[in-house]
Design an enzyme around this catalytic site. Structure first.
Site, PDB file in Angstrom:
ATOM      1  N   ASP A 169     -96.950  87.524 -54.637  1.00 32.44           N
ATOM      2  CA  ASP A 169     -95.559  87.934 -54.739  1.00 32.44           C
ATOM      3  C   ASP A 169     -95.505  89.420 -54.409  1.00 32.44           C
ATOM      4  O   ASP A 169     -96.337  90.193 -54.889  1.00 32.44           O
ATOM      5  CB  ASP A 169     -95.066  87.709 -56.171  1.00 32.44           C
ATOM      6  CG  ASP A 169     -93.681  87.124 -56.222  1.00 32.44           C
ATOM      7  OD1 ASP A 169     -92.762  87.792 -55.714  1.00 32.44           O
ATOM      8  OD2 ASP A 169     -93.506  86.021 -56.763  1.00 32.44           O
ATOM      9  N   ASP A 182     -90.010  89.286 -52.835  1.00 31.19           N
ATOM     10  CA  ASP A 182     -89.039  89.216 -53.914  1.00 31.19           C
ATOM     11  C   ASP A 182     -87.765  90.014 -53.635  1.00 31.19           C
ATOM     12  O   ASP A 182     -87.839  91.170 -53.214  1.00 31.19           O
ATOM     13  CB  ASP A 182     -89.717  89.788 -55.168  1.00 31.19           C
ATOM     14  CG  ASP A 182     -88.880  89.661 -56.418  1.00 31.19           C
ATOM     15  OD1 ASP A 182     -88.740  88.528 -56.887  1.00 31.19           O
ATOM     16  OD2 ASP A 182     -88.378  90.688 -56.909  1.00 31.19           O
ATOM     17  N   GLU A 210     -87.315  85.864 -50.330  1.00 30.26           N
ATOM     18  CA  GLU A 210     -86.303  85.408 -51.281  1.00 30.26           C
ATOM     19  C   GLU A 210     -85.006  86.099 -50.877  1.00 30.26           C
ATOM     20  O   GLU A 210     -84.810  87.274 -51.179  1.00 30.26           O
ATOM     21  CB  GLU A 210     -86.676  85.782 -52.720  1.00 30.26           C
ATOM     22  CG  GLU A 210     -85.688  85.179 -53.706  1.00 30.26           C
ATOM     23  CD  GLU A 210     -85.620  85.899 -55.057  1.00 30.26           C
ATOM     24  OE1 GLU A 210     -85.221  85.254 -56.027  1.00 30.26           O
ATOM     25  OE2 GLU A 210     -85.929  87.093 -55.136  1.00 30.26           O
ATOM     26  N   HIS A 220     -89.584  79.249 -60.392  1.00 30.03           N
ATOM     27  CA  HIS A 220     -89.680  79.825 -61.733  1.00 30.03           C
ATOM     28  C   HIS A 220     -88.371  80.445 -62.211  1.00 30.03           C
ATOM     29  O   HIS A 220     -88.309  80.945 -63.331  1.00 30.03           O
ATOM     30  CB  HIS A 220     -90.772  80.893 -61.740  1.00 30.03           C
ATOM     31  CG  HIS A 220     -90.400  82.067 -60.877  1.00 30.03           C
ATOM     32  ND1 HIS A 220     -90.281  81.972 -59.508  1.00 30.03           N
ATOM     33  CD2 HIS A 220     -90.057  83.343 -61.186  1.00 30.03           C
ATOM     34  CE1 HIS A 220     -89.899  83.134 -59.028  1.00 30.03           C
ATOM     35  NE2 HIS A 220     -89.753  83.991 -60.012  1.00 30.03           N
ATOM     36  N   ASP A 221     -87.356  80.474 -61.362  1.00 22.96           N
ATOM     37  CA  ASP A 221     -86.064  81.054 -61.739  1.00 22.96           C
ATOM     38  C   ASP A 221     -85.005  79.985 -61.997  1.00 22.96           C
ATOM     39  O   ASP A 221     -83.824  80.317 -62.142  1.00 22.96           O
ATOM     40  CB  ASP A 221     -85.536  81.955 -60.609  1.00 22.96           C
ATOM     41  CG  ASP A 221     -86.354  83.224 -60.449  1.00 22.96           C
ATOM     42  OD1 ASP A 221     -86.938  83.683 -61.443  1.00 22.96           O
ATOM     43  OD2 ASP A 221     -86.406  83.745 -59.319  1.00 22.96           O
TER      44      ASP A 221
HETATM   45  C1  GLC Z   1     -86.613  87.517 -58.173  1.00 21.44           C
HETATM   46  C2  GLC Z   1     -87.650  86.803 -59.004  1.00 21.44           C
HETATM   47  C3  GLC Z   1     -87.207  86.808 -60.436  1.00 21.44           C
HETATM   48  C4  GLC Z   1     -87.086  88.236 -60.889  1.00 21.44           C
HETATM   49  C5  GLC Z   1     -86.214  89.062 -59.941  1.00 21.44           C
HETATM   50  C6  GLC Z   1     -86.412  90.524 -60.155  1.00 21.44           C
HETATM   51  O1  GLC Z   1     -85.405  86.884 -58.186  1.00 21.44           O
HETATM   52  O2  GLC Z   1     -87.864  85.517 -58.509  1.00 21.44           O
HETATM   53  O3  GLC Z   1     -88.056  86.082 -61.270  1.00 21.44           O
HETATM   54  O4  GLC Z   1     -86.539  88.265 -62.168  1.00 21.44           O
HETATM   55  O5  GLC Z   1     -86.504  88.836 -58.593  1.00 21.44           O
HETATM   56  O6  GLC Z   1     -87.652  90.925 -59.659  1.00 21.44           O
END
Ligand code: GLC
Ligand code: CA
Length: 564
Positions: free
Chosen positions: A98, A199, A256, A328-329
């Site tokens: 990540d 991310d 993402e 995971h979100d």
């Molecule tokens: C992304 C991650 C998440 C995190 C956020 C801030 O959305 O997937 O888990 O809380 O970024 O880094």
């Protein structure tokens, strides 16, 4: 289309903290991951994405990095990480990490130095701004609640954070900072990493004027994503990033990306795009509430199907997206997308089939392959997640009772996906000998790896069949590059599509409804490739093909090779 090494791969996301604990501290670790590489190989996994394992205070579960060059001691050591890389390589598997570079932790030395000297060099690694008329420089709401601006102690300045206040945003306009990030990325790639999941990356471009925006709720604030949607120029930063890092290593990158302008898709994932691929979040976005989780709509089947189809049709003209059921979100996909009557092994296989055989890179999230479901939460204190705590308060402020706020969070919480992996029916689902950092889902005695290993018809063994089929010499080409063509869209409850190329035509057809459905077959059946129906052998196919009609009962799915 130019072929890339990652086009035909199957990926798997590990959430290290919840995967497997080998030293009894209740926290999953690198040794746990290493010990399960054979399990993942047997599942057909080629690429493993590790959620953050860097040194971190874990305010946001490792998405707040305090040292980009160190492994969190909770997870192990750099030697163990190198061992993981080597062991993966032996098995012809790739590791991606990540990459969290929109922000770091407030405990990172850069931020500590910035606080110590708010007019100095390091302050310019972040966004330090003077307040306006004795208040914050602008009225943006952070993703985790509250104003995006936090006072810098002892000054009239504020620093900017789009997530928690412990996650200060990095100033991407600063070339010195950018170079430090590039050096770090290249350091990991040199080590033998195959790429990154990147991310929150769309957020790196800020409107440097930070103008006030029209409030979108009673708190007088506007969601900070609204600034992201208005500002121009993220593409230049992303190109700079790619040219200085990933491109030189032929790395695989998956972004993402929310809030992208649809017309920019070719710049993001087309030939020479910013990334190899981005996640398809279109189904996930269907449950975004206007004000928060409390007004998040339920997802109807047709909406789910149509959103998946729409993005398949758009994306295949441009490149590849990464397909997920959950991460995971998010809550668990089987609890979210399947109607109540389908929340069982059969329905789980159905959802898996329609997802894994789409065009794009399938990403399986840990536990998905055994059909893990949302947990039952009985008290607000059981949650760990920062986002869940905020959304609980948001619901309370909107007038919901404790009980209602708990129900809202139970449905939507990110902790649903973060409960420990269910390896067996032993204590703590075989995840740890100690006390797990987050509670184990009580259904682990029914849903766990060990029992599914032994049952030929289990969800796990079905997932193995799915990935084997997708990657088989015979069908790899059509599943990777074949066109996606929707089918039977007007039949109630049916989610069906063809995958077609010059040689083959495959039909994937599922019945999400409660009633049995008959689909007229327009082509001969050459081969029954896979089904979740309990048929002992292929000759029993008559049970679902009657007079050129494909008969699907509730929750049936079938994959057929048809004549061209
Ligand atoms: C992304 C991650 C998440 C995190 C956020 C801030 O959305 O997937 O888990 O809380 O970024 O880094
Ligand atoms: Ca451990």
């Amino acid at each position: 289309m130019e072929r890339k090494w990652w086009h035909d791969k199957v990926a798997y996301q590990i959430y290290p903290k919840s995967f497997l604990d080998t030293n009894g501290d209740g926290i999953g670790d690198l040794r746990g991951i290493i010990s399960k590489l054979d399990y993942l190989k047997k599942l057909g996994v080629d690429i493993i994405w590790l959620s953050p394992i860097y040194k971190s205070p874990f305010v946001d579960q490792g998405y707040d990095i305090s040292d980009y060059y160190a492994i969190a001691s909770e997870f192990g050591t750099m030697e163990e990480f190198d061992m993981l890389l080597a062991e993966a390589k032996k098995r012809d598997m790739h590791i991606i990490m990540d990459l969290v570079i929109n922000h770091c932790s407030d405990k990172h030395e850069w931020f500590q130095k910035a606080l110590a000297d708010p007019d100095g060099e390091y302050a310019d690694y972040f966004y330090f701004r003077e307040g306006k008329d004795g208040r914050e420089p602008s009225n943006y709401r952070s993703y985790f609640g509250g104003n995006c601006w936090e006072p810098v102690p002892g000054t009239n300045k504020y620093y900017f954070h789009m997530f928690a206040k412990e996650q200060p945003d990095l100033n991407w306009e600063n070339p010195v900072l950018r170079q430090k990030l590039y050096d770090m990325i290249n350091w990991w790639l040199e080590k033998g990493l195959s790429g990154f999941r990147i991310d929150a990356i769309i957020n790196i471009k800020k409107d440097l004027a930070f103008p006030d925006l029209t409030p979108d709720d009673t708190d007088g604030l506007a969601g900070c994503y609204r600034m992201v949607e208005r500002v121009e120029g993220v593409g230049e930063l992303l190109e700079d990033l790619k040219r200085n890092t990933f491109e030189k290593y032929d790395a695989f990158t998956v972004g993402e990306v929310f809030n992208m302008r649809p017309e920019e898709l070719p710049q993001f994932i087309g030939k020479d795009g910013h990334f190899s691929t981005i996640f398809d979040f279109s189904a996930h976005c269907l449950s975004m509430g206007e004000h928060g989780w409390y007004d998040s709509p339920d997802i109807e089947f047709e909406q789910y199907r149509d959103s998946v189809f729409r993005s398949q049709l758009t994306v295949q003209k441009v490149g590849f997206e990464a397909n997920i059921i959950e991460n995971h979100d998010e809550p668990r996909g089987v609890s979210r997308y399947l109607p109540d009557y389908a929340q069982n092994a059969k329905g789980t296989k159905m959802l898996a089939t329609v997802n894994i055989l789409l065009r794009g890179i399938p990403f399986i999230y840990q536990g998905q392959e055994i059909g893990m479901q949302n947990a039952v939460w009985t008290d607000q204190t059981e949650f760990d997640d920062i986002n869940t705590k905020d959304q609980y308060d948001v619901a309370k402020q909107a007038g919901f009772s404790d009980e209602e706020a708990l129900a809202i969070c139970s449905k939507m919480s990110r902790d649903n996906a973060r409960t420990p992996m269910q390896w067996s029916s032993d204590v703590n689902a075989g995840f740890t000998d100690g006390t797990p950092w987050l509670k184990v889902n009580e259904n682990y005695r029914e849903i766990n790896v060990r029992e599914q290993e032994e049952d030929e018809n289990s969800v796990l063994n079905y997932y193995r069949k799915l990935t084997t089929l997708r990657k088989s010499e015979e069908y790899k080409e059509v599943f990777t590059y074949g066109e996606f063509v929707p089918a039977y869209e007007t039949v109630d409850g049916i989610m069906a599509y063809y995958r077609v190329d010059d040689e083959k035509r495959v039909l994937v057809a599922a019945n999400f409804g409660t009633q049995s459905a008959s689909l007229p077959l327009n082509y001969e059946i050459n081969n029954i490739m896979l089904t979740n129906k309990n048929i002992a052998d292929k000759n029993e196919s008559e049970s679902f093909v009657k007079e050129k009609q494909l008969v699907l009962d509730s929750c049936d799915v079938v994959v057929l090779e048809l004549g061209r």
